[in-house]
Motif scaffolding. Structure first.
Motif, short mmCIF file in Angstrom:
data_model
loop_
_atom_site.label_atom_id
_atom_site.label_comp_id
_atom_site.label_asym_id
_atom_site.label_seq_id
_atom_site.Cartn_x
_atom_site.Cartn_y
_atom_site.Cartn_z
N GLY B 183 -4.85 2.17 -3.42
CA GLY B 183 -4.32 1.10 -4.27
C GLY B 183 -3.82 -0.08 -3.45
O GLY B 183 -3.95 -0.09 -2.22
N ARG B 201 -4.55 5.44 2.49
CA ARG B 201 -5.70 4.55 2.35
C ARG B 201 -5.36 3.24 1.65
O ARG B 201 -6.25 2.47 1.31
CB ARG B 201 -6.78 5.23 1.48
N GLY B 202 -4.11 3.03 1.38
CA GLY B 202 -3.75 1.88 0.56
C GLY B 202 -3.71 0.57 1.31
O GLY B 202 -3.77 0.53 2.54
N SER B 203 -3.60 -0.51 0.56
CA SER B 203 -3.49 -1.85 1.15
C SER B 203 -2.15 -2.46 0.80
O SER B 203 -1.78 -2.51 -0.37
CB SER B 203 -4.59 -2.77 0.62
N GLY B 261 -5.24 3.35 5.92
CA GLY B 261 -4.61 2.29 5.14
C GLY B 261 -4.54 1.01 5.96
O GLY B 261 -4.93 0.97 7.12
#
Lengths: 302, 267
Positions: B183, B201-203, B261
């Motif tokens: 997300g 893995r998010g931004s 991420g």
């Protein structure tokens, strides 16, 4: 029955016989309009006919910055095949080899629709585990790290099974130059019609084909009835004055779009009237038994 | 049809559980039935009619007027329709909602949009801790949709975020994007310490260079991101005045966990 003429050009009372195809649209963007066009041209290169190219494709139109998802200059590309599996393969290969590789490009869905084709969903594997998925406003995009930066590609694009391929016009004239000029005008006029492409070189076919051949294994061969050099033959459909015949083939997302494109084309061809050397506008068909779509020139002109 | 509106009569002594005031639950009920719905959270009985003046009819358009920070769970599990709040909201605003729209004119409490899976929440002023975080009994935070916060956010904004977008207009507290799975969180006014702690893995997108950077984030330098252009286009379509540009510094992390991420610090 009186002959139908537009500005002295005879509109032969016949019809173009066209076939159902499956089609899709993708939008290619790039840092400049020039690079978007290079990418789109590469992707639609060698896509003139399903006879040997796997797909028929072309550039629908250029898109301004305000029309693209990432607000960069873009190009809308249409791609057609005879079945969905082939369309999927062709789309993956063409976007993978021609758009992914093109500097600064990105590729987005250009068609909604319940049925979908994989776009980034298959190209993401190029990312070798470094790809990232992002959902923005309900649409999934893949970000694939590449040498030029990052390739952004939408997960899926829509397809239509209502596409039509093989709408056509045959232009008969007194000189090659006259016919080429008229066809060039027609292709230009058709470029303004949405949802259609003219997949052949510059939109024009100089070697229209018929189905089959005297040679075994040759599935298509020259349309000898329209070859001016064979006017002596009993099969010839050409008037004695005919010096050249060129064809414009049209693929569209809908039958209506082909109708509109043929309308625009006929009027652009006849624009200069018979004085420009155009004598007849006719169309190619197979007797009406092969393709379900019949575009009668008389109805289209009216 | 006019919006069905609930005007708070006075500040209540107990917190209110307003989770029953959503279109799917109100549909088909008459005024009397609505007024007799229980909203109590203690042993003291309390109904909608006791606390609110009810007006209007359209259950697809709910209007809360004069609500305060004790009005909890407004729009929880919402699955369509629109809720407009002229006032503040308590905790778990729009928690576990699936679709629909909620807008708050004031501030909201903790766990705004916790574990929501779709739809949009917009809060004009501040929100408490764990906006877009984990709802009770869930393992992930927000799983889709959009939260827009005009003011400041508390700690742990987007905790365990899995999908979706959170925009914080003001300043975010500590541990922004803590343990996020995927997300996107856009932090326009910066964040406190330990932003991106445990990010898989998010931004995290920063409008300005953050003052505290975790040592487990690795610099990849500045480059072009068409993704930011896509995001900017969409946010503008939502009516936000925003400019992200296309260039950002990218830091990858949290290397203490998966490390896929990123932090994008806009140039």
């Amino acid at each position: 029955m009186p002959e139908l003429k537009v500005k002295g050009v005879t509109i032969v009372e016949t019809f173009a016989e066209a076939f159902p195809m499956v089609g899709t649209r993708v939008i290619i963007t790039a840092p400049t309009a020039e690079w978007a066009m290079i990418s789109a041209r590469t992707m639609t290169g060698f896509a003139t006919s399903v006879i040997a190219c796997g797909a028929e494709g072309g550039i629908e139109r250029s898109l301004s910055k305000s029309e693209t998802p990432d607000r960069r200059p873009g190009v809308a590309v249409l791609l057609f095949t005879m079945d969905v599996n082939m369309l999927q393969t062709q789309l993956r290969n063409r976007v993978g080899q021609c758009v992914l590789t093109s500097p600064g490009s990105a590729c987005y869905a250009g068609l909604d629709g319940e049925k979908k084709l994989k776009l980034g969903a298959s190209l993401r594997f190029f990312g070798d585990g470094w790809q990232m998925s992002k959902v923005i406003g309900g649409r999934r995009y893949w970000r694939i790290p590449v040498m030029g930066g990052e390739f952004v590609c939408e997960d899926k694009t829509g397809l239509t099974t209502k596409a039509v391929g093989g709408g056509n016009l045959l232009v008969v004239g007194k000189s090659h130059k006259a016919v080429l000029d008229a066809c060039t005008r027609a292709v230009k006029a058709m470029a303004d019609v949405p949802d259609v492409i003219t997949p052949f070189p510059g939109g024009i076919v100089r070697s229209g084909s018929k189905v089959g051949s005297k040679y075994a294994g040759q599935i298509a061969s020259t349309n000898h009835a329209y070859a001016p050099g064979l006017k002596w033959h009993q099969d010839s459909e050409l008037p004695p004055t005919a010096e050249a015949v060129l064809e414009i083939v049209i693929d569209g997302l809908t039958a209506d779009a082909i109708h509109d494109a043929m309308h625009a084309g006929i009027h652009a061809i006849a624009k200069g009237g018979s004085r420009d050397g155009i004598t007849h506008i006719t169309a190619g068909n197979y007797g009406g038994n092969l393709g379900p779509h019949h575009f009668h020139l008389k109805e289209i002109v009216g | 049809m006019s919006a069905l509106s609930f005007e708070l009569k006075r500040r209540t002594e107990q917190r209110l559980d307003l989770s029953s005031l959503v279109p799917s639950r109100l549909d088909g009920l008459n005024r009397k039935q609505i007024e007799s719905l229980s909203i109590a959270t203690t042993r003291q009985a309390l109904t909608v009619g006791d606390a609110f003046k009810v007006k209007g009819k359209d259950v697809e358009q709910l209007h809360f007027v004069g609500t305060d920070d004790r009005c909890d769970k407004i729009g929880a599990k919402l699955s369509g329709g629109e809720i407009v709040i002229d006032g503040d909201a308590g905790l778990l605003l729009g928690a576990q909602m699936k679709s629909g729209k909620i807008s708050v004119d004031g501030s909201a409490g903790v766990s705004v949009g916790a574990s929501m899976s779709g739809g949009g929440i917009s809060v004009r002023r501040d929100v408490g801790d764990q906006a877009g975080g984990v709802a009770f009994g869930e393992t992930f935070g927000m799983k889709g949709g959009f939260i827009s916060i005009g003011g400041d956010a508390g700690a742990l904004v987007g905790e365990r975020l899995r999908r979706g977008l959170i925009v914080v207009g003001g300043k975010a507290g500590d541990y922004a994007g803590g343990r996020m799975v995927a997300g996107t969180i856009l932090l326009r006014g910066g964040a406190g310490r330990h932003a991106g702690y445990g990010n898989r893995r998010g931004s995290l997108i920063f409008g300005d260079k953050p003052r505290h950077l975790m040592p487990t984030y690795v610099d990849s330098g500045v480059m072009e991101f068409d993704y930011l252009r896509l995001l900017e286009t969409w946010l503008r379509e939502q009516g936000m005045r925003i400019r992200l540009g296309g260039r950002a510094r990218r830091l990858m992390g949290d290397m203490a966990v998966l490390g896929k991420g990123e932090m994008l610090i806009l140039e």
